[in-house]
Design an enzyme around this catalytic site. Sequence first.
Site, PDB file in Angstrom:
ATOM      1  N   LYS A 194      -2.248  -6.801  -9.311  1.00  0.00           N
ATOM      2  CA  LYS A 194      -3.191  -6.773  -8.195  1.00  0.00           C
ATOM      3  C   LYS A 194      -2.650  -5.738  -7.220  1.00  0.00           C
ATOM      4  O   LYS A 194      -1.734  -6.005  -6.443  1.00  0.00           O
ATOM      5  CB  LYS A 194      -3.313  -8.133  -7.498  1.00  0.00           C
ATOM      6  CG  LYS A 194      -4.482  -8.145  -6.519  1.00  0.00           C
ATOM      7  CD  LYS A 194      -4.297  -9.037  -5.318  1.00  0.00           C
ATOM      8  CE  LYS A 194      -3.484  -8.448  -4.232  1.00  0.00           C
ATOM      9  NZ  LYS A 194      -3.999  -7.226  -3.578  1.00  0.00           N
ATOM     10  N   GLU A 251       9.459  -5.024  12.752  1.00  0.00           N
ATOM     11  CA  GLU A 251       9.088  -3.875  11.930  1.00  0.00           C
ATOM     12  C   GLU A 251       7.817  -3.247  12.500  1.00  0.00           C
ATOM     13  O   GLU A 251       6.806  -3.935  12.670  1.00  0.00           O
ATOM     14  CB  GLU A 251       8.842  -4.309  10.478  1.00  0.00           C
ATOM     15  CG  GLU A 251       8.477  -3.131   9.592  1.00  0.00           C
ATOM     16  CD  GLU A 251       8.260  -3.513   8.126  1.00  0.00           C
ATOM     17  OE1 GLU A 251       7.517  -4.470   7.854  1.00  0.00           O
ATOM     18  OE2 GLU A 251       8.840  -2.828   7.260  1.00  0.00           O
ATOM     19  N   PHE A 297       0.805  -1.229   0.000  1.00  0.00           N
ATOM     20  CA  PHE A 297       0.000   0.000   0.000  1.00  0.00           C
ATOM     21  C   PHE A 297       0.833   1.271   0.000  1.00  0.00           C
ATOM     22  O   PHE A 297       0.358   2.342  -0.342  1.00  0.00           O
ATOM     23  CB  PHE A 297      -0.939   0.016   1.230  1.00  0.00           C
ATOM     24  CG  PHE A 297      -0.263   0.432   2.513  1.00  0.00           C
ATOM     25  CD1 PHE A 297      -0.089   1.788   2.814  1.00  0.00           C
ATOM     26  CD2 PHE A 297       0.227  -0.504   3.414  1.00  0.00           C
ATOM     27  CE1 PHE A 297       0.552   2.186   3.986  1.00  0.00           C
ATOM     28  CE2 PHE A 297       0.867  -0.112   4.587  1.00  0.00           C
ATOM     29  CZ  PHE A 297       1.035   1.235   4.867  1.00  0.00           C
ATOM     30  N   GLU A 352      -5.183  -3.498  -1.807  1.00  0.00           N
ATOM     31  CA  GLU A 352      -6.609  -3.170  -1.656  1.00  0.00           C
ATOM     32  C   GLU A 352      -6.800  -1.906  -0.820  1.00  0.00           C
ATOM     33  O   GLU A 352      -7.886  -1.366  -0.737  1.00  0.00           O
ATOM     34  CB  GLU A 352      -7.379  -4.356  -1.053  1.00  0.00           C
ATOM     35  CG  GLU A 352      -6.954  -4.788   0.343  1.00  0.00           C
ATOM     36  CD  GLU A 352      -5.736  -5.735   0.352  1.00  0.00           C
ATOM     37  OE1 GLU A 352      -4.822  -5.569  -0.473  1.00  0.00           O
ATOM     38  OE2 GLU A 352      -5.720  -6.637   1.213  1.00  0.00           O
ATOM     39  N   ARG A 353      -5.692  -1.422  -0.189  1.00  0.00           N
ATOM     40  CA  ARG A 353      -5.828  -0.207   0.616  1.00  0.00           C
ATOM     41  C   ARG A 353      -5.549   1.060  -0.194  1.00  0.00           C
ATOM     42  O   ARG A 353      -6.033   2.130   0.149  1.00  0.00           O
ATOM     43  CB  ARG A 353      -4.919  -0.299   1.843  1.00  0.00           C
ATOM     44  CG  ARG A 353      -5.442  -1.353   2.820  1.00  0.00           C
ATOM     45  CD  ARG A 353      -4.663  -1.391   4.095  1.00  0.00           C
ATOM     46  NE  ARG A 353      -3.469  -2.206   3.945  1.00  0.00           N
ATOM     47  CZ  ARG A 353      -2.624  -2.457   4.935  1.00  0.00           C
ATOM     48  NH1 ARG A 353      -2.845  -1.936   6.121  1.00  0.00           N
ATOM     49  NH2 ARG A 353      -1.567  -3.213   4.740  1.00  0.00           N
ATOM     50  N   CYS A 383       9.624   1.143   3.572  1.00  0.00           N
ATOM     51  CA  CYS A 383      10.508   0.004   3.825  1.00  0.00           C
ATOM     52  C   CYS A 383      11.937   0.473   4.039  1.00  0.00           C
ATOM     53  O   CYS A 383      12.782  -0.295   4.473  1.00  0.00           O
ATOM     54  CB  CYS A 383      10.442  -0.983   2.676  1.00  0.00           C
ATOM     55  SG  CYS A 383      11.119  -0.303   1.182  1.00  0.00           S
ATOM     56  N   SER A 405       4.810  -7.160   3.178  1.00  0.00           N
ATOM     57  CA  SER A 405       5.407  -7.482   4.475  1.00  0.00           C
ATOM     58  C   SER A 405       6.189  -8.801   4.404  1.00  0.00           C
ATOM     59  O   SER A 405       5.983  -9.620   3.504  1.00  0.00           O
ATOM     60  CB  SER A 405       4.302  -7.575   5.529  1.00  0.00           C
ATOM     61  OG  SER A 405       3.379  -8.545   5.127  1.00  0.00           O
TER      62      SER A 405
HETATM   63  P1  NAD Z   1       1.049  -6.699   3.002  1.00  0.00           P
HETATM   64  O1  NAD Z   1       2.002  -7.820   3.053  1.00  0.00           O
HETATM   65  O2  NAD Z   1      -0.028  -6.628   4.016  1.00  0.00           O
HETATM   66  O3  NAD Z   1       0.308  -6.657   1.586  1.00  0.00           O
HETATM   67  C1  NAD Z   1       1.032  -6.620   0.370  1.00  0.00           C
HETATM   68  C2  NAD Z   1       0.207  -7.268  -0.726  1.00  0.00           C
HETATM   69  O4  NAD Z   1       0.024  -8.649  -0.407  1.00  0.00           O
HETATM   70  C3  NAD Z   1      -1.183  -6.673  -0.892  1.00  0.00           C
HETATM   71  O5  NAD Z   1      -1.451  -6.579  -2.272  1.00  0.00           O
HETATM   72  C4  NAD Z   1      -2.079  -7.673  -0.210  1.00  0.00           C
HETATM   73  O6  NAD Z   1      -3.355  -7.754  -0.779  1.00  0.00           O
HETATM   74  C5  NAD Z   1      -1.354  -8.994  -0.407  1.00  0.00           C
HETATM   75  N1  NAD Z   1      -1.544  -9.942   0.695  1.00  0.00           N
HETATM   76  C6  NAD Z   1      -1.703  -9.652   2.012  1.00  0.00           C
HETATM   77  N2  NAD Z   1      -1.794 -10.791   2.724  1.00  0.00           N
HETATM   78  C7  NAD Z   1      -1.683 -11.810   1.842  1.00  0.00           C
HETATM   79  C8  NAD Z   1      -1.672 -13.222   1.975  1.00  0.00           C
HETATM   80  N3  NAD Z   1      -1.797 -13.791   3.154  1.00  0.00           N
HETATM   81  N4  NAD Z   1      -1.533 -13.954   0.860  1.00  0.00           N
HETATM   82  C9  NAD Z   1      -1.373 -13.386  -0.350  1.00  0.00           C
HETATM   83  N5  NAD Z   1      -1.372 -12.044  -0.537  1.00  0.00           N
HETATM   84  C10 NAD Z   1      -1.514 -11.271   0.547  1.00  0.00           C
HETATM   85  O7  NAD Z   1       1.944  -5.362   3.004  1.00  0.00           O
HETATM   86  P2  NAD Z   1       1.458  -3.848   3.117  1.00  0.00           P
HETATM   87  O8  NAD Z   1       0.991  -3.583   4.513  1.00  0.00           O
HETATM   88  O9  NAD Z   1       0.568  -3.500   1.976  1.00  0.00           O
HETATM   89  O10 NAD Z   1       2.825  -3.087   2.868  1.00  0.00           O
HETATM   90  C11 NAD Z   1       3.734  -2.764   3.874  1.00  0.00           C
HETATM   91  C12 NAD Z   1       4.872  -3.762   3.924  1.00  0.00           C
HETATM   92  O11 NAD Z   1       5.547  -3.784   2.678  1.00  0.00           O
HETATM   93  C13 NAD Z   1       5.928  -3.412   4.954  1.00  0.00           C
HETATM   94  O12 NAD Z   1       6.320  -4.577   5.608  1.00  0.00           O
HETATM   95  C14 NAD Z   1       7.058  -2.843   4.121  1.00  0.00           C
HETATM   96  O13 NAD Z   1       8.339  -2.965   4.701  1.00  0.00           O
HETATM   97  C15 NAD Z   1       6.951  -3.675   2.888  1.00  0.00           C
HETATM   98  N6  NAD Z   1       7.570  -3.010   1.760  1.00  0.00           N
HETATM   99  C16 NAD Z   1       8.760  -3.503   1.325  1.00  0.00           C
HETATM  100  C17 NAD Z   1       9.424  -2.883   0.281  1.00  0.00           C
HETATM  101  C18 NAD Z   1      10.741  -3.386  -0.168  1.00  0.00           C
HETATM  102  O14 NAD Z   1      11.246  -2.877  -1.146  1.00  0.00           O
HETATM  103  N7  NAD Z   1      11.340  -4.368   0.481  1.00  0.00           N
HETATM  104  C19 NAD Z   1       8.852  -1.759  -0.326  1.00  0.00           C
HETATM  105  C20 NAD Z   1       7.628  -1.293   0.147  1.00  0.00           C
HETATM  106  C21 NAD Z   1       6.993  -1.932   1.184  1.00  0.00           C
END
Ligand code: NAD
Length: 479
Positions: free
Chosen positions: A173, A380, A149, A176-177, A281, A226
């Site tokens: 995809k 985190e 997000f 969703e937020r 991140c 994440s």
């Molecule tokens: P999230 O993991 O909650 O969601 C990311 C995506 O995964 C979304 O599209 C979501 O719909 C999907 N998703 C969520 N749970 C799932 C599951 N159980 N199975 C399959 N798909 C699923 O992450 P977020 O809260 O949207 O983003 C923040 C996180 O992203 C933080 O941990 C941040 O550090 C990380 N991030 C990392 C980088 C990097 O370059 N390493 C960059 C940006 C963000």
Amino acid sequence: METLSHVIDNQHVAAQAREWDNIYNPATGTVIAKVPLDDDQAVDQAVEAARRAYFSWSETPILERARTMFRFRELLTLHREEVAALVTREHGKIFSDAYGEVGRAIEVVELAAGAPSLLKGEWLPQVAHGIETALMRVPLGVVAGITAFNFPAMIPLWMIPPAIVSGNTFILKPSERTPLTSMRLLELLQEAGVPAGVVNIVHGGRRVADRILEHPGIQAVSFVGSQPVAEYIYRTAAAWGKRVQALGGAKNFHVVMPDADLSRTVEALTSSAFGSAGERCLAGSVVIAVGGAGDTLTEAMTARAQQLQVGEGMQEGSEMGPLIRSEHRDRVIGYIERGVTEGASLVYDGRQHTVPREGFFLGPTLFDNVTLNMAIAREEIFGPVLSIMREPTLEDAVRTANMSRYGNTASIYTQSGQAAQYFRDRIEAGMVGINVGVPAPVAWFPFAGWKNSFYGDLHATGMDAFWFYTERRVVTTRW
Ligand code: NAD
């Protein structure tokens, strides 16, 4: 109330979903649209459209595909303020941050526009008498992206431009937020001349992500999110035979040496830890003050945190916006409570900071005397919480930082070349900052997280992106 449709073959397709989620403006707490969560059938439709489009798109001359990127770059530049305002609206980050984000996204399009130079193959004549060998890079087919997000413009554009300019077709995809920005980006891609079916958007949550992972028509998956989900995506997509790059969570350590320029360091740390409400991140999360640096640093950081203007992202003077959801704010507050319980010194409490009454705001928080056994030093938080630790020497600081399971980024603040070099060469992080608070590489380099911050071999952006989205074909010819 706007309800989001998928976009498949350049057509809006109404979602057949039972579950829907609210999209909020986090600065006001009001619902601005609704997003479908569980329409996994739409993935099948999108794959069909993307497969149909693949045959002509992959045969479209690469110069034409690259020119589409030039046009997209112009459109994105023309609409940069509007896209940034949309990012602020659905994410909450302040406008200058959002504007910077779109700038970073434009860089990736510029990288992709160089594809004709970057995707050239190799050729070796006379590998044996009358025989030559050539290597060409070919697209994979239909590829997909599942995004986080926190960078609604930049993260989808880490993926789409290099993927499609290489001849693949794409299914996104979005989170969703924060899915509204992706919808606007797709309109601009269409205006730039990207044909129907080349880029498709399917909205949803876990169920839709799972369908992407298991679908036999999708060759590769790029993920940002994440850590636990990144690991799950990596394992699951690999088990289904797909190429995967999964960028995960982070816990970024910053080391402040006694000779660091204090005011610059404080500004860099403030922007790193509290910018975008800590929802990056690359956010600095733990600062290790070396030798005698601790007391002055804590004092200066406390004064700066007190002054930090927390407010709506479009409002002049705001330095930090809200968190993404009220549940996420509760989670961050939970970490503040845990820090107190585990014995850290709460030197500035963001819960008491002046913030707007509506929306999901939380002020900046500063802890001192943090130790590695505390959750705030290990996990985190993804919120505006900065923990200060103390170590006697640089060697101790590096050893402590390297105990983290994450390795996205790490920074040192010093005027000593020797200290900077020691840190650069020994710290276990893929993106290193020297007197830089957010060492995000420009698009011509890979976004190179290590350890549990990344699962895969080839990173996003840089040449890695082209290697990820292409396969090598080696042709041996006897003339
Ligand atoms: P999230 O993991 O909650 O969601 C990311 C995506 O995964 C979304 O599209 C979501 O719909 C999907 N998703 C969520 N749970 C799932 C599951 N159980 N199975 C399959 N798909 C699923 O992450 P977020 O809260 O949207 O983003 C923040 C996180 O992203 C933080 O941990 C941040 O550090 C990380 N991030 C990392 C980088 C990097 O370059 N390493 C960059 C940006 C963000």
